[in-house]
Design an enzyme around this catalytic site. Structure first.
Site, PDB file in Angstrom:
ATOM      1  N   LYS A  33     -10.381  -3.049  -4.216  1.00 23.93           N
ATOM      2  CA  LYS A  33     -11.238  -1.861  -4.304  1.00 23.93           C
ATOM      3  C   LYS A  33     -10.524  -0.748  -5.054  1.00 23.93           C
ATOM      4  O   LYS A  33     -11.164   0.131  -5.616  1.00 23.93           O
ATOM      5  CB  LYS A  33     -11.561  -1.350  -2.892  1.00 23.93           C
ATOM      6  CG  LYS A  33     -12.400  -2.303  -2.057  1.00 23.93           C
ATOM      7  CD  LYS A  33     -12.478  -1.786  -0.611  1.00 23.93           C
ATOM      8  CE  LYS A  33     -13.082  -2.802   0.332  1.00 23.93           C
ATOM      9  NZ  LYS A  33     -12.647  -2.597   1.723  1.00 23.93           N
ATOM     10  N   LYS A  88      -4.720  -9.588  -6.986  1.00 26.24           N
ATOM     11  CA  LYS A  88      -5.919  -9.729  -6.153  1.00 26.24           C
ATOM     12  C   LYS A  88      -7.016  -8.776  -6.641  1.00 26.24           C
ATOM     13  O   LYS A  88      -6.718  -7.663  -7.057  1.00 26.24           O
ATOM     14  CB  LYS A  88      -5.481  -9.341  -4.736  1.00 26.24           C
ATOM     15  CG  LYS A  88      -6.338  -9.777  -3.620  1.00 26.24           C
ATOM     16  CD  LYS A  88      -5.671  -9.398  -2.297  1.00 26.24           C
ATOM     17  CE  LYS A  88      -5.583  -7.901  -2.109  1.00 26.24           C
ATOM     18  NZ  LYS A  88      -5.133  -7.489  -0.774  1.00 26.24           N
ATOM     19  N   LYS A 106       0.820  -1.220   0.000  1.00 26.25           N
ATOM     20  CA  LYS A 106       0.000   0.000   0.000  1.00 26.25           C
ATOM     21  C   LYS A 106       0.847   1.261   0.000  1.00 26.25           C
ATOM     22  O   LYS A 106       0.472   2.263  -0.605  1.00 26.25           O
ATOM     23  CB  LYS A 106      -0.949   0.017   1.198  1.00 26.25           C
ATOM     24  CG  LYS A 106      -2.119  -0.933   1.026  1.00 26.25           C
ATOM     25  CD  LYS A 106      -3.300  -0.534   1.879  1.00 26.25           C
ATOM     26  CE  LYS A 106      -4.465  -1.467   1.620  1.00 26.25           C
ATOM     27  NZ  LYS A 106      -5.569  -1.277   2.550  1.00 26.25           N
TER      28      LYS A 106
HETATM   29  P1  TYM Z   1     -10.640  -5.087   3.687  1.00 28.89           P
HETATM   30  O1  TYM Z   1     -11.603  -3.990   3.940  1.00 28.89           O
HETATM   31  O2  TYM Z   1      -9.526  -4.848   2.713  1.00 28.89           O
HETATM   32  O3  TYM Z   1     -11.405  -6.366   3.178  1.00 28.89           O
HETATM   33  C1  TYM Z   1     -12.536  -6.866   3.885  1.00 28.89           C
HETATM   34  C2  TYM Z   1     -12.506  -8.373   3.864  1.00 28.89           C
HETATM   35  O4  TYM Z   1     -12.512  -8.852   2.511  1.00 28.89           O
HETATM   36  C3  TYM Z   1     -11.432  -9.758   2.328  1.00 28.89           C
HETATM   37  N1  TYM Z   1     -10.940  -9.616   0.952  1.00 28.89           N
HETATM   38  C4  TYM Z   1     -10.859 -10.610   0.068  1.00 28.89           C
HETATM   39  N2  TYM Z   1     -11.180 -11.906   0.153  1.00 28.89           N
HETATM   40  C5  TYM Z   1     -10.986 -12.664  -0.949  1.00 28.89           C
HETATM   41  N3  TYM Z   1     -10.503 -12.170  -2.123  1.00 28.89           N
HETATM   42  C6  TYM Z   1     -10.165 -10.876  -2.250  1.00 28.89           C
HETATM   43  N4  TYM Z   1      -9.704 -10.393  -3.408  1.00 28.89           N
HETATM   44  C7  TYM Z   1     -10.343 -10.020  -1.117  1.00 28.89           C
HETATM   45  N5  TYM Z   1     -10.130  -8.701  -0.897  1.00 28.89           N
HETATM   46  C8  TYM Z   1     -10.490  -8.468   0.380  1.00 28.89           C
HETATM   47  C9  TYM Z   1     -10.389  -9.341   3.344  1.00 28.89           C
HETATM   48  O5  TYM Z   1      -9.497 -10.402   3.628  1.00 28.89           O
HETATM   49  C10 TYM Z   1     -11.245  -8.954   4.522  1.00 28.89           C
HETATM   50  O6  TYM Z   1     -11.596 -10.096   5.268  1.00 28.89           O
HETATM   51  N6  TYM Z   1      -7.647  -5.025   7.700  1.00 28.89           N
HETATM   52  C11 TYM Z   1      -8.924  -5.463   7.177  1.00 28.89           C
HETATM   53  C12 TYM Z   1     -10.116  -4.907   7.951  1.00 28.89           C
HETATM   54  C13 TYM Z   1     -10.069  -5.094   9.416  1.00 28.89           C
HETATM   55  C14 TYM Z   1     -10.307  -6.290  10.133  1.00 28.89           C
HETATM   56  C15 TYM Z   1     -10.239  -5.946  11.512  1.00 28.89           C
HETATM   57  C16 TYM Z   1     -10.600  -7.609   9.742  1.00 28.89           C
HETATM   58  C17 TYM Z   1      -9.838  -4.116  10.335  1.00 28.89           C
HETATM   59  N7  TYM Z   1      -9.940  -4.628  11.577  1.00 28.89           N
HETATM   60  C18 TYM Z   1     -10.399  -6.892  12.519  1.00 28.89           C
HETATM   61  C19 TYM Z   1     -10.769  -8.554  10.772  1.00 28.89           C
HETATM   62  C20 TYM Z   1     -10.681  -8.189  12.132  1.00 28.89           C
HETATM   63  C21 TYM Z   1      -9.058  -5.001   5.744  1.00 28.89           C
HETATM   64  O7  TYM Z   1      -8.409  -4.083   5.312  1.00 28.89           O
HETATM   65  O8  TYM Z   1     -10.048  -5.635   5.060  1.00 28.89           O
END
Ligand code: TYM
Length: 337
Positions: A202, A199, A115
């Protein structure tokens, strides 16, 4: 000190373009866990601002993610749906954990490297310590299980290391349970539709790279039709998948959307042309995603109701968080409890 047996917490960032990867990798699994666990699902607005967000869009995207949880089947009455910034204990615990985690641990985080990109000096400090805030999100509730996509595995390992070090440093064995990741299903890492080696994300500049949860039926079908392929027929066995990322991705998506094992789907399309798979994949994707998108729209058209759900969820989250935070303050040696 009470500890329920199995408490789930997960979070999704409100940074727009919520996509099929977020749904299949995470949100869909949130729904099933409600049967067996006490669940907290958090829209992590404080994580989102580690990269600048337009304030008006941040508010709209926060409601949109909450709407996606609910439209997908999360029950905000029996479980908890809230936005992180309404529970200030997240920030408070994150500070303590900033002082527990080591620089060396954070320096290993691949997501920060990705990032921050080449110009690391210009990345916000928040982006660097982001995994500590994520650990705080989980540990604040003593959550035991965390459903996420594959890309969050390293952050979960860090959260476990932080929990362990806190427990050791403050002579509080088992104070924080070591959270277990739940990374399950055939779509834990959904890839870009334009490039099977990247991947689905967003922030990809190409809208054709992802199916968003609010895409209309014809957009979903068009993006699948245009998805990148390779020149060969579909594989006959799983052994042929390595080196064929586009085939692996589309077959994985079909398996996830039809609730089948990948091996069964490989058998079903063995030796067929990509066009056959794409046609059926478009059909099931529209069938599964379009109704969720429509329900999200219905929910976001009534922001007052979503705001009330988030406020109610935040109040219930705070009630769980505060006694745990109070114990952290006391263990650390802060006066005033
Ligand atoms: P974020 O917002 O990037 O993504 C949310 C969830 O979607 C999953 N994900 C994917 N799964 C499969 N294929 C993909 N291409 C893909 N892109 C995203 C992510 O693994 C995630 O589960 N750091 C985290 C958010 C967070 C969090 C937490 C998660 C903050 N605090 C506490 C669990 C527990 C994040 O940026 O997810």
């Amino acid at each position: 000190m009470t500890q329920v047996k199995a408490r789930v917490l997960s979070g999704v960032q409100p940074t727009g373009n919520l996509h099929l990867g977020n749904y299949l990798g995470a949100i869909r699994n949130f729904v099933g866990l409600q049967q067996t666990h006490e669940c907290l699902y958090c829209v992590v607005d404080m994580h989102a601002i580690t990269v600048f967000q337009d304030p008006v869009e941040l508010a709209a995207n926060t409601r949109e993610v909450a709407a996606a949880f609910i439209a997908a089947g999360v029950d905000p009455k029996n479980h908890i749906v809230f936005n992180q910034a309404q529970v200030s204990q997240h920030a408070e615990l994150a500070w303590v954990l900033n002082c527990v985690a080591r620089m060396g641990w954070l320096n290993r985080m691949t997501q920060f490297k990705e990032k921050a990109g080449k110009d690391r000096e210009k990345a916000s400090v928040g982006l660097y310590v982001y995994p500590n805030l994520m650990a705080a999100d989980i540990l604040l509730y003593k959550a035991t299980h965390v459903p996420v996509g594959e890309d969050q595995k390293q952050h979960l390992e860090l959260a476990r290391d932080i929990a362990q070090k806190f427990n050791n440093d403050f002579n509080a064995p088992e104070f924080f349970p070591l959270p277990e990741p739940i990374i399950q299903g055939p779509a834990t890492r959904v890839m870009s539709l334009r490039d099977g080696s990247k991947k689905m994300s967003k922030s990809d500049p190409s809208d054709l790279s992802r199916i968003t949860m609010t895409d209309q039926a014809d957009d979903i079908a068009r993006k699948i039709r245009k998805a990148k392929t390779d020149p060969d027929a579909l594989p006959e066995t799983a052994d042929e998948l390595p080196g064929r990322p586009e085939a692996a991705n589309l077959l994985g998506l079909f398996a996830a959307l039809t609730d089948q094992q990948l091996s069964a789907v490989i058998g079903q399309f063995a030796g067929a042309q990509f066009s056959v798979l794409k046609e059926q994949l478009a059909e099931v994707a529209v069938e599964k995603i379009a109704p969720i998108g429509a329900e999200m729209k219905r929910l976001t058209d009534d922001p007052a109701t979503i705001d009330a759900i988030l406020a109610d969820g935040a109040a219930r989250a705070r009630a769980i968080a505060e006694p745990i935070m109070a114990e952290v303050r006391q263990r650390v040696g802060f006066l005033g409890n």
